[in-house]
Design an enzyme around this catalytic site. Structure first.
Site, PDB file in Angstrom:
ATOM      1  N   TYR A 108     -27.764  32.222  36.630  1.00  0.00           N
ATOM      2  CA  TYR A 108     -26.927  32.821  35.579  1.00  0.00           C
ATOM      3  C   TYR A 108     -27.410  32.468  34.167  1.00  0.00           C
ATOM      4  O   TYR A 108     -26.637  32.558  33.210  1.00  0.00           O
ATOM      5  CB  TYR A 108     -25.467  32.399  35.766  1.00  0.00           C
ATOM      6  CG  TYR A 108     -24.773  33.154  36.878  1.00  0.00           C
ATOM      7  CD1 TYR A 108     -24.416  34.499  36.713  1.00  0.00           C
ATOM      8  CD2 TYR A 108     -24.477  32.558  38.090  1.00  0.00           C
ATOM      9  CE1 TYR A 108     -23.778  35.206  37.725  1.00  0.00           C
ATOM     10  CE2 TYR A 108     -23.842  33.262  39.114  1.00  0.00           C
ATOM     11  CZ  TYR A 108     -23.496  34.592  38.914  1.00  0.00           C
ATOM     12  OH  TYR A 108     -22.861  35.305  39.924  1.00  0.00           O
TER      13      TYR A 108
ATOM     14  N   ASN B  62     -14.398  36.286  41.107  1.00  0.00           N
ATOM     15  CA  ASN B  62     -14.275  37.726  41.368  1.00  0.00           C
ATOM     16  C   ASN B  62     -15.005  38.217  42.615  1.00  0.00           C
ATOM     17  O   ASN B  62     -15.483  39.344  42.664  1.00  0.00           O
ATOM     18  CB  ASN B  62     -14.647  38.529  40.114  1.00  0.00           C
ATOM     19  CG  ASN B  62     -16.080  38.303  39.678  1.00  0.00           C
ATOM     20  OD1 ASN B  62     -16.824  37.593  40.336  1.00  0.00           O
ATOM     21  ND2 ASN B  62     -16.471  38.935  38.585  1.00  0.00           N
TER      22      ASN B  62
ATOM     23  N   LYS C  77     -19.021  35.534  46.910  1.00  0.00           N
ATOM     24  CA  LYS C  77     -18.868  34.301  46.138  1.00  0.00           C
ATOM     25  C   LYS C  77     -17.970  33.272  46.851  1.00  0.00           C
ATOM     26  O   LYS C  77     -17.255  33.620  47.802  1.00  0.00           O
ATOM     27  CB  LYS C  77     -18.323  34.646  44.752  1.00  0.00           C
ATOM     28  CG  LYS C  77     -19.291  35.509  43.921  1.00  0.00           C
ATOM     29  CD  LYS C  77     -18.798  35.711  42.496  1.00  0.00           C
ATOM     30  CE  LYS C  77     -19.785  36.525  41.673  1.00  0.00           C
ATOM     31  NZ  LYS C  77     -19.348  36.671  40.253  1.00  0.00           N
TER      32      LYS C  77
ATOM     33  N   GLU D 163     -33.507  38.782  41.449  1.00  0.00           N
ATOM     34  CA  GLU D 163     -32.461  38.025  42.162  1.00  0.00           C
ATOM     35  C   GLU D 163     -32.753  37.937  43.661  1.00  0.00           C
ATOM     36  O   GLU D 163     -32.485  36.900  44.289  1.00  0.00           O
ATOM     37  CB  GLU D 163     -31.094  38.683  41.910  1.00  0.00           C
ATOM     38  CG  GLU D 163     -30.663  38.544  40.443  1.00  0.00           C
ATOM     39  CD  GLU D 163     -29.464  39.392  40.079  1.00  0.00           C
ATOM     40  OE1 GLU D 163     -29.060  39.362  38.904  1.00  0.00           O
ATOM     41  OE2 GLU D 163     -28.912  40.104  40.957  1.00  0.00           O
TER      42      GLU D 163
ATOM     43  N   HIS E  33     -20.957  39.376  43.732  1.00  0.00           N
ATOM     44  CA  HIS E  33     -21.956  39.680  42.696  1.00  0.00           C
ATOM     45  C   HIS E  33     -22.670  40.961  43.094  1.00  0.00           C
ATOM     46  O   HIS E  33     -22.893  41.208  44.273  1.00  0.00           O
ATOM     47  CB  HIS E  33     -22.984  38.543  42.607  1.00  0.00           C
ATOM     48  CG  HIS E  33     -24.188  38.897  41.776  1.00  0.00           C
ATOM     49  ND1 HIS E  33     -24.166  38.840  40.409  1.00  0.00           N
ATOM     50  CD2 HIS E  33     -25.428  39.361  42.130  1.00  0.00           C
ATOM     51  CE1 HIS E  33     -25.354  39.237  39.940  1.00  0.00           C
ATOM     52  NE2 HIS E  33     -26.128  39.550  40.971  1.00  0.00           N
TER      53      HIS E  33
HETATM   54  P1  DAT Z   1     -20.694  41.121  36.585  1.00  0.00           P
HETATM   55  O1  DAT Z   1     -20.583  40.052  37.632  1.00  0.00           O
HETATM   56  O2  DAT Z   1     -19.647  42.190  36.776  1.00  0.00           O
HETATM   57  O3  DAT Z   1     -22.084  41.693  36.446  1.00  0.00           O
HETATM   58  P2  DAT Z   1     -21.237  39.669  34.130  1.00  0.00           P
HETATM   59  O4  DAT Z   1     -22.677  39.804  34.478  1.00  0.00           O
HETATM   60  O5  DAT Z   1     -20.800  40.123  32.778  1.00  0.00           O
HETATM   61  O6  DAT Z   1     -20.315  40.442  35.193  1.00  0.00           O
HETATM   62  O7  DAT Z   1     -20.771  38.153  34.275  1.00  0.00           O
HETATM   63  C1  DAT Z   1     -21.262  37.364  35.361  1.00  0.00           C
HETATM   64  C2  DAT Z   1     -20.125  36.577  35.943  1.00  0.00           C
HETATM   65  O8  DAT Z   1     -19.620  35.674  34.950  1.00  0.00           O
HETATM   66  C3  DAT Z   1     -18.907  37.407  36.357  1.00  0.00           C
HETATM   67  O9  DAT Z   1     -19.044  37.972  37.625  1.00  0.00           O
HETATM   68  C4  DAT Z   1     -17.813  36.382  36.293  1.00  0.00           C
HETATM   69  C5  DAT Z   1     -18.211  35.517  35.103  1.00  0.00           C
HETATM   70  N1  DAT Z   1     -17.545  35.993  33.885  1.00  0.00           N
HETATM   71  C6  DAT Z   1     -17.883  37.068  33.122  1.00  0.00           C
HETATM   72  N2  DAT Z   1     -17.074  37.210  32.071  1.00  0.00           N
HETATM   73  C7  DAT Z   1     -16.180  36.188  32.152  1.00  0.00           C
HETATM   74  C8  DAT Z   1     -15.071  35.769  31.373  1.00  0.00           C
HETATM   75  N3  DAT Z   1     -14.711  36.422  30.256  1.00  0.00           N
HETATM   76  N4  DAT Z   1     -14.381  34.668  31.775  1.00  0.00           N
HETATM   77  C9  DAT Z   1     -14.737  33.976  32.875  1.00  0.00           C
HETATM   78  N5  DAT Z   1     -15.780  34.313  33.670  1.00  0.00           N
HETATM   79  C10 DAT Z   1     -16.480  35.405  33.315  1.00  0.00           C
HETATM   80 MG    MG Z   2     -23.842  40.820  35.863  1.00  0.00          MG
END
Ligand code: DAT
Ligand code: MG
Length: 139
Positions: free
Chosen positions: A51, A114, A11, A128, A117
């Protein structure tokens, strides 16, 4: 459907902070083969589409802004049990909860920024991968 592949993005935060090389080394050391890879930047529209499943979530706007804020590395990775093993290698979404030594524990700043991905299912890995790469870019 190919089930031994996953899709990843390094990222914008991790690219900006100079962690491409270290993250790719960790991915290789964990036994993943790089099938396709490119340095690219998502437009806001492409990030919003990628997303889309999160569009009702309160962080969606912030997520789209962040993911289109700078270059990323997109890649397709191959390994037996790729999706699950890669999720283990990257660690929990919230880096504060990620196991020590995982990519997010090492390189992520926050839940939003974070570092990496990883696809969450074989089906999404396929979707994807096709979003970012054409068949002739896969080796
Ligand atoms: P992951 O990337 O672990 O699969 P996800 O699919 O639940 O997690 O969410 C996609 C992305 O969205 C994640 O990498 C970072 C962002 N995200 C998720 N939860 C969040 C939150 N509570 N606050 C801010 N960003 C968040
Ligand atoms: Mg995810």
């Amino acid at each position: 459907m190919v089930t031994n592949r996953t899709f990843t993005m390094i990222k914008p935060d991790a690219v900006k902070n100079g962690h491409i090389g270290a993250i790719l080394a960790q991915i290789n050391a964990a036994g993943f083969r790089i099938v396709a890879m490119k340095l690219t930047q998502l437009s806001p529209a492409k990030a919003a589409k990628f997303y889309e499943v999160h569009k009702e979530r309160p962080f969606y706007g912030e997520l789209v802004d962040f993911m289109s804020s700078g270059p990323i590395v997109a890649a397709i990775l191959e390994k037996e049990n790729a999706v699950e093993d890669f999720r283990k290698l990257i660690g929990a979404t919230d880096p504060a909860k990620a196991d020590p030594g995982t990519i997010r524990a090492l390189y992520a700043q926050s839940m939003g920024e974070n570092a990496v991905h990883g696809s969450d299912s074989d089906e999404n890995a396929q979707i994807e991968s096709a979003f970012h790469f054409s068949g002739v870019e896969e080796f």
